[in-house]
Design an enzyme around this catalytic site. Structure first.
Site, PDB file in Angstrom:
ATOM      1  N   ASP A   1       7.028  -5.675   4.207  1.00  0.00           N
ATOM      2  CA  ASP A   1       5.842  -5.428   5.019  1.00  0.00           C
ATOM      3  C   ASP A   1       4.647  -6.175   4.435  1.00  0.00           C
ATOM      4  O   ASP A   1       4.458  -6.202   3.220  1.00  0.00           O
ATOM      5  CB  ASP A   1       5.561  -3.922   5.052  1.00  0.00           C
ATOM      6  CG  ASP A   1       4.428  -3.566   5.982  1.00  0.00           C
ATOM      7  OD1 ASP A   1       4.541  -3.873   7.183  1.00  0.00           O
ATOM      8  OD2 ASP A   1       3.434  -2.990   5.507  1.00  0.00           O
TER       9      ASP A   1
ATOM     10  N   GLU B   1       7.090 -10.260   6.325  1.00  0.00           N
ATOM     11  CA  GLU B   1       6.187 -10.277   7.468  1.00  0.00           C
ATOM     12  C   GLU B   1       4.942 -11.076   7.081  1.00  0.00           C
ATOM     13  O   GLU B   1       4.183 -10.688   6.210  1.00  0.00           O
ATOM     14  CB  GLU B   1       5.782  -8.846   7.836  1.00  0.00           C
ATOM     15  CG  GLU B   1       4.725  -8.809   8.916  1.00  0.00           C
ATOM     16  CD  GLU B   1       4.042  -7.466   9.012  1.00  0.00           C
ATOM     17  OE1 GLU B   1       3.676  -7.106  10.147  1.00  0.00           O
ATOM     18  OE2 GLU B   1       3.843  -6.790   7.989  1.00  0.00           O
TER      19      GLU B   1
ATOM     20  N   HIS C   1       0.843  -1.187   0.000  1.00  0.00           N
ATOM     21  CA  HIS C   1       0.000   0.000   0.000  1.00  0.00           C
ATOM     22  C   HIS C   1       0.885   1.246   0.000  1.00  0.00           C
ATOM     23  O   HIS C   1       2.067   1.170   0.306  1.00  0.00           O
ATOM     24  CB  HIS C   1      -0.939   0.006   1.210  1.00  0.00           C
ATOM     25  CG  HIS C   1      -0.228  -0.217   2.507  1.00  0.00           C
ATOM     26  ND1 HIS C   1       0.030  -1.475   2.998  1.00  0.00           N
ATOM     27  CD2 HIS C   1       0.289   0.650   3.405  1.00  0.00           C
ATOM     28  CE1 HIS C   1       0.675  -1.382   4.150  1.00  0.00           C
ATOM     29  NE2 HIS C   1       0.841  -0.091   4.418  1.00  0.00           N
TER      30      HIS C   1
END
Length: 184
Positions: A147, A176, A66
């Site tokens: 991420d 992650e 994002h």
């Protein structure tokens, strides 16, 4: 750094360092610019060089799931709506797109201020692969922490890995994933 070396630290992992309007920086405005609150390109080069002199590797946190609503592609989407050349960089449900709740686009954790990227779009993919190459080639970064890696496609991460390892065969890549990461 000498103290960290004395402690036996072998890697430093930096949370997102890219330009952002938030303190957490997981809503990147510019992936090619170091947040001035943290320094600049010369500061990052110096940090990496000094870490390497002390036997310490540097890992950057990449947020390719994002972006910020201030990221150039999302700003173009807001301005040009259906005619934006970046409309497929995001998962838009309906037009007109605006920063409201509930958003008309997918967002990280349903947040309208972190619209979800589509790195399977060829142009979006190329942009983020170039970001990856930039920090490996120009700053001698040793690896990346990805991420919410489980929210980005396997095909993107395979390309990411291939391109990263071309530049640095020892590039550390860790993602992650909050559940069983076996598929990754």
């Amino acid at each position: 750094l000498s103290y960290l070396k004395e402690l036996g630290v072998s890697e430093i992992y930096l949370n997102p360092i890219f330009l952002s309007n938030s303190s957490h920086r997981y809503d990147t405005v510019d992936y090619m610019k170091i947040d001035p609150k943290l320094g600049d390109d010369n500061d990052l080069k110096l940090l990496v060089d000094e870490c390497h002199k002390n036997g310490i590797k540097v890992i950057l946190d990449l947020v390719f799931n994002h972006s910020s609503t201030q990221f150039f592609a999302f700003q173009d989407l807001l301005k040009n709506q259906e005619n934006s050349k970046y409309r497929d960089w995001y998962f838009v449900r309906d037009f007109p797109v605006s920063i409201d709740f509930p958003p008309k686009y997918m967002g990280f954790s349903f947040a309208p201020f972190m619209p979800k990227l589509n790195p399977d779009n060829p142009e979006c993919r190329e942009y983020f692969i170039n970001v990856t190459k930039h920090y490996l080639s120009n700053f001698n970064i040793d690896g990346y922490r990805l991420d919410v890696a489980d929210e980005v496609s396997h095909s993107f991460w395979k390309k990411f890995r291939k391109e990263s390892k071309k530049i640095n065969p020892d590039c550390l890549i860790m993602g992650e994933v909050w559940y069983d990461s076996t598929p990754y």
